[in-house]
Design a protein around this motif. Structure first.
Motif, PDB file in Angstrom:
ATOM      1  N   UNK A  61      42.786  47.529   2.482  1.00 33.16           N
ATOM      2  CA  UNK A  61      43.113  48.946   2.351  1.00 33.16           C
ATOM      3  C   UNK A  61      42.367  49.806   3.351  1.00 33.16           C
ATOM      4  N   UNK A  62      41.292  49.285   3.924  1.00 30.09           N
ATOM      5  CA  UNK A  62      40.528  50.041   4.902  1.00 30.09           C
ATOM      6  C   UNK A  62      41.118  49.935   6.310  1.00 30.09           C
ATOM      7  N   UNK A  63      41.989  48.949   6.519  1.00 31.45           N
ATOM      8  CA  UNK A  63      42.718  48.805   7.787  1.00 31.45           C
ATOM      9  C   UNK A  63      44.144  48.385   7.447  1.00 31.45           C
ATOM     10  N   UNK A  64      44.890  49.273   6.790  1.00 27.74           N
ATOM     11  CA  UNK A  64      46.166  48.889   6.181  1.00 27.74           C
ATOM     12  C   UNK A  64      47.265  48.520   7.164  1.00 27.74           C
ATOM     13  N   UNK A  65      47.169  48.939   8.416  1.00 29.43           N
ATOM     14  CA  UNK A  65      48.260  48.678   9.359  1.00 29.43           C
ATOM     15  C   UNK A  65      48.178  47.293   9.990  1.00 29.43           C
ATOM     16  N   UNK A  66      47.124  46.537   9.667  1.00 29.04           N
ATOM     17  CA  UNK A  66      46.940  45.216  10.251  1.00 29.04           C
ATOM     18  C   UNK A  66      47.204  44.116   9.230  1.00 29.04           C
ATOM     19  N   UNK A  67      47.881  43.058   9.650  1.00 27.70           N
ATOM     20  CA  UNK A  67      47.991  41.865   8.816  1.00 27.70           C
ATOM     21  C   UNK A  67      46.596  41.309   8.577  1.00 27.70           C
ATOM     22  N   UNK A  68      46.334  40.831   7.346  1.00 25.42           N
ATOM     23  CA  UNK A  68      44.973  40.466   6.955  1.00 25.42           C
ATOM     24  C   UNK A  68      44.952  39.094   6.285  1.00 25.42           C
ATOM     25  N   UNK A  69      44.191  38.179   6.892  1.00 22.15           N
ATOM     26  CA  UNK A  69      43.899  36.874   6.301  1.00 22.15           C
ATOM     27  C   UNK A  69      42.395  36.679   6.249  1.00 22.15           C
ATOM     28  N   UNK A  70      41.949  35.832   5.331  1.00 19.04           N
ATOM     29  CA  UNK A  70      40.594  35.300   5.388  1.00 19.04           C
ATOM     30  C   UNK A  70      40.704  33.808   5.660  1.00 19.04           C
ATOM     31  N   UNK A  71      39.885  33.333   6.583  1.00 14.33           N
ATOM     32  CA  UNK A  71      39.862  31.907   6.898  1.00 14.33           C
ATOM     33  C   UNK A  71      38.490  31.342   6.568  1.00 14.33           C
ATOM     34  N   UNK A  72      38.486  30.182   5.882  1.00 13.27           N
ATOM     35  CA  UNK A  72      37.220  29.529   5.544  1.00 13.27           C
ATOM     36  C   UNK A  72      36.843  28.581   6.669  1.00 13.27           C
ATOM     37  N   UNK A  73      35.777  28.921   7.377  1.00 15.11           N
ATOM     38  CA  UNK A  73      35.304  28.125   8.489  1.00 15.11           C
ATOM     39  C   UNK A  73      33.791  28.262   8.586  1.00 15.11           C
ATOM     40  N   UNK A  74      33.112  27.183   8.965  1.00 14.26           N
ATOM     41  CA  UNK A  74      31.646  27.179   9.066  1.00 14.26           C
ATOM     42  C   UNK A  74      31.000  27.620   7.754  1.00 14.26           C
ATOM     43  N   UNK A  75      31.628  27.208   6.647  1.00 12.41           N
ATOM     44  CA  UNK A  75      31.115  27.490   5.298  1.00 12.41           C
ATOM     45  C   UNK A  75      31.091  28.975   4.969  1.00 12.41           C
ATOM     46  N   UNK A  76      31.936  29.750   5.680  1.00  8.40           N
ATOM     47  CA  UNK A  76      32.034  31.182   5.401  1.00  8.40           C
ATOM     48  C   UNK A  76      33.491  31.617   5.453  1.00  8.40           C
ATOM     49  N   UNK A  77      33.794  32.677   4.709  1.00  8.65           N
ATOM     50  CA  UNK A  77      35.110  33.299   4.777  1.00  8.65           C
ATOM     51  C   UNK A  77      35.056  34.417   5.817  1.00  8.65           C
ATOM     52  N   UNK A  78      35.918  34.305   6.825  1.00  6.37           N
ATOM     53  CA  UNK A  78      35.921  35.269   7.922  1.00  6.37           C
ATOM     54  C   UNK A  78      37.321  35.855   8.099  1.00  6.37           C
ATOM     55  N   UNK A  79      37.412  37.114   8.505  1.00  7.48           N
ATOM     56  CA  UNK A  79      38.718  37.762   8.632  1.00  7.48           C
ATOM     57  C   UNK A  79      39.500  37.296   9.851  1.00  7.48           C
TER      58      UNK A  79
END
Length: 377
Positions: free
Chosen positions: A308-326
């Motif tokens: 909701x803070x950047x609503x115009x962008x498609x948003x995924x979280x990817x789990x990599x290096x033991x962290x969730x990153x956008x």
């Protein structure tokens, strides 16, 4: 959810409002937009390769995606969201180059909004949603078409949200009369009614099965054990809800959703099964929510949603290096919001589907992600 388009306890407008917010029964939400995002970094080794559309038509949205290879991906949704009379469910298939609509057959009334798809193979695909006759829609088929399946145990008033299938069996979840509902196939159809609440996501893998949702106050998770579905203990997450679950093995599963807060924002929620208990993942407190999750079978996960803070962008979280990153799509101009409702990973291809809402019109959206150096197919 609508059962009859001319007369329904919960009219089409409620479905549309739920689609806009990415929410469904027992989890009302209002998007809160601010100027900054807690997800400030972006995963560098995977980027948007293509943002496109299945070209479904006026006011179309995709709700779910499932695939067996990068040349056999299936998606479902609806077209004509604002038109009560012409609104209909749609099934479409990606062959690696183009999307082609697959007809729904064997039912004069046709399918209403379709919410979930599960592809066992390219010739065995299950879909669920609403029927225009007031009874939930269950369909099964392949590239030639989807045929409606009569499930005697499913009746008017039931709400079906998600399906997961494997060879020889399927599990469908939703709600009945305010209680969690699970309908399973096999040698015969069986109904399992759970505690108060609603189930939004389900997954099967071998002997394992998980179904996730909420009870209106906190998340709800049910596990398949000894042929029965039973609720399990969870971390205390007041205001939390779950939308989807992905099983990697008996010792690994991930469920995603959100947490409503007192100030009107929504926090992303991810729970992880470690083989003994469910644990809550540590995430930034940004105003975001998650709708779908998938994995590659090798420890990688992708979760789709809405920031909701950047609503115009498609948003995924990817789990990599033991962290969730956008992982983000490109920002669009004007007053628009992008929601990725579901994501699938096949043969190294990450594909997410959903919709763009701009100027009171919906457009179905397909985003593919991959290594920056990979060519767009």
């Amino acid at each position: 959810m609508p059962r009859r388009l001319m007369r329904c306890a919960v009219p089409l407008c409620v479905f549309i409002a739920g689609l806009t917010a990415g929410q469904f029964p027992l989890a009302p939400s209002l998007a809160h937009v601010s100027t900054a995002s807690a997800w400030s970094a972006t995963v560098p080794e995977e980027v948007v390769r293509q943002a496109s559309s299945a070209r479904l038509g006026q006011d179309a949205a995709l709700a779910d995606v499932s695939g067996v290879s990068d040349t056999a991906v299936w998606a479902v949704g609806q077209i004509g969201l604002w038109d009560v009379w012409r609104n209909r469910g749609i099934v479409t298939r990606w062959n690696g180059a183009t999307w082609t609509e697959v007809p729904t057959r064997g039912d004069a009334t046709g399918a209403g909004p379709l919410r979930s798809v599960s592809a066992v193979s390219d010739n065995e695909v299950w879909v669920v949603g609403d029927g225009h006759d007031g009874v939930p829609y269950v369909g099964r088929g392949g590239g030639g078409g989807i045929d409606r399946v009569v499930v005697p145990q499913v009746r008017a008033g039931d709400w079906l949200r998600s399906v997961a299938a494997e060879p020889g069996r399927a599990a469908i979840v939703g709600s009945r009369g305010g209680r969690a509902l699970i309908v399973t196939s096999g040698s015969s159809w069986k109904v399992h009614e759970g505690p108060d609440g609603v189930l939004h996501g389900v997954d099967l893998r071998g002997k394992d099965g998980w179904a996730v949702g909420n009870n209106g106050d906190e998340p709800l998770v049910m596990r398949l054990s000894g042929g029965s579905w039973k609720p399990v203990d969870l971390p205390d997450v007041k205001g939390g809800y779950l939308r989807d679950v992905h099983i990697t093995s008996a010792k690994r599963a991930v469920a995603v959703g959100g947490v409503f807060t007192a100030d009107g924002t929504t926090l992303p929620l991810i729970l992880r099964w470690d083989g003994r208990k469910w644990l809550r993942e540590a995430l930034p407190d940004g105003d975001a929510e998650l709708y779908g999750v998938t994995g590659d079978g090798h420890g990688g996960y992708w979760a789709s949603g809405y920031d909701a803070e950047r609503p115009s962008e498609a948003f995924l979280l990817r789990y990599t290096d033991k962290k969730w990153k956008p992982l983000r799509g490109e920002a669009g101009g004007g007053d628009r919001s992008v929601r990725l409702q579901s994501v699938v990973r096949t043969d190294g291809l990450t594909m997410a589907v959903g919709h763009v809402l701009a100027d009171d019109h919906y457009t179905d959206l397909v985003e593919t992600f991959g290594p920056a150096e990979a060519p767009v197919r």
